[in-house]
Design an enzyme around this catalytic site. Structure first.
Site, PDB file in Angstrom:
ATOM      1  N   ARG A  35       1.626  -6.544 -14.550  1.00 47.78           N
ATOM      2  CA  ARG A  35       2.472  -5.585 -15.253  1.00 47.78           C
ATOM      3  C   ARG A  35       3.655  -6.335 -15.858  1.00 47.78           C
ATOM      4  O   ARG A  35       4.589  -6.718 -15.172  1.00 47.78           O
ATOM      5  CB  ARG A  35       2.965  -4.497 -14.293  1.00 47.78           C
ATOM      6  CG  ARG A  35       3.792  -3.423 -15.006  1.00 47.78           C
ATOM      7  CD  ARG A  35       4.084  -2.240 -14.122  1.00 47.78           C
ATOM      8  NE  ARG A  35       5.083  -2.530 -13.115  1.00 47.78           N
ATOM      9  CZ  ARG A  35       5.410  -1.694 -12.123  1.00 47.78           C
ATOM     10  NH1 ARG A  35       4.774  -0.553 -11.997  1.00 47.78           N
ATOM     11  NH2 ARG A  35       6.341  -2.026 -11.256  1.00 47.78           N
ATOM     12  N   SER A 104      -1.303   6.698 -11.834  1.00 40.24           N
ATOM     13  CA  SER A 104       0.000   7.027 -11.254  1.00 40.24           C
ATOM     14  C   SER A 104       0.158   8.535 -11.130  1.00 40.24           C
ATOM     15  O   SER A 104      -0.170   9.278 -12.063  1.00 40.24           O
ATOM     16  CB  SER A 104       1.132   6.487 -12.138  1.00 40.24           C
ATOM     17  OG  SER A 104       1.150   5.082 -12.137  1.00 40.24           O
ATOM     18  N   LYS A 131      11.481  -0.055 -12.716  1.00 35.58           N
ATOM     19  CA  LYS A 131      11.282   0.572 -14.029  1.00 35.58           C
ATOM     20  C   LYS A 131      12.618   1.014 -14.610  1.00 35.58           C
ATOM     21  O   LYS A 131      13.511   1.456 -13.892  1.00 35.58           O
ATOM     22  CB  LYS A 131      10.337   1.775 -13.893  1.00 35.58           C
ATOM     23  CG  LYS A 131       8.903   1.366 -13.566  1.00 35.58           C
ATOM     24  CD  LYS A 131       7.940   2.504 -13.790  1.00 35.58           C
ATOM     25  CE  LYS A 131       6.501   2.047 -13.632  1.00 35.58           C
ATOM     26  NZ  LYS A 131       5.532   3.129 -13.924  1.00 35.58           N
TER      27      LYS A 131
END
Length: 199
Positions: A35, A104, A131
């Site tokens: 990611r 998610s 995030k």
């Protein structure tokens, strides 16, 4: 493909994506997700190819965040998507048999509507710095309810660290994700987390 239980590692640009993967493999992670958001497609392709080789050599399941095209290009084992990405049932139409799809979830409604996936992520359980614009924090009770109601294996994610993992170890999840707390510390720190999770 069998989905290993326990710790699920995710790379982080703050620690270097390839460097993150190497550290996670050294720590013994059996699943690693690539990611990294702030890269060009070509940069991501190069990094994903490197991590694909590292994970294949180590016998580690390799997942790509969001990008089905990148996952297919590098021969990853699967992809992890969110509510703004292609739906798992549409992805299932174009990927090979055995391809892993993670989804998610951030609410009970998300869990109820999950379909065509192999596992879900439940979170953020706690406040997270990983995030830029995280979803609202679930808390332990709601996270537990979501895991129990899920027909799919569930990984807890979001702000999980050595100082709070004790409070979630009773939840019947398939495993947990910890990004910053693992990558910012040494192997002894990580092994203590695993010890508590497995106790």
């Amino acid at each position: 493909m069998d989905l290993p239980k326990g710790f699920y590692g995710i790379t982080d640009e703050r620690f270097g994506c390839v460097e993150s993967a190497k550290k996670l493999i050294d720590f013994g992670a059996k699943i690693i997700q690539y990611r990294c958001k702030n890269k060009t497609d070509r940069q991501m392709l190069r990094e994903a190819e490197l991590i694909r080789k590292l994970t294949r050599d180590a016998g580690v399941v390799f997942i790509i965040d969001d990008r089905v095209d990148l996952a297919l290009l590098v021969g990853a084992d699967g992809v992890h998507v969110g509510d703004k990405d292609f739906p798992p049932c549409e992805i299932r139409r174009i990927v090979p048999e055995g391809f892993i799809i993670g989804l998610s979830t951030h609410s009970l409604e998300d869990v109820e509507h999950a379909s065509c996936c192999d596992y879900i992520g439940v979170g953020p359980v706690f406040a997270t710095t990983t995030k830029d614009k995280p979803h609202p924090t679930l808390g332990v009770e709601l996270a537990e309810e979501m895991v129990i109601k899920s027909p799919y294996p569930a990984f807890l994610i979001g702000g999980i660290a050595l100082d709070n993992i004790e409070s979630i170890k009773h939840i019947p999840a398939w495993g947990f994700v910890s990004v910053r707390d693992v990558l910012a510390n040494d192997k002894t720190h990580f092994e203590r987390m695993l010890e508590i999770w497995n106790s």
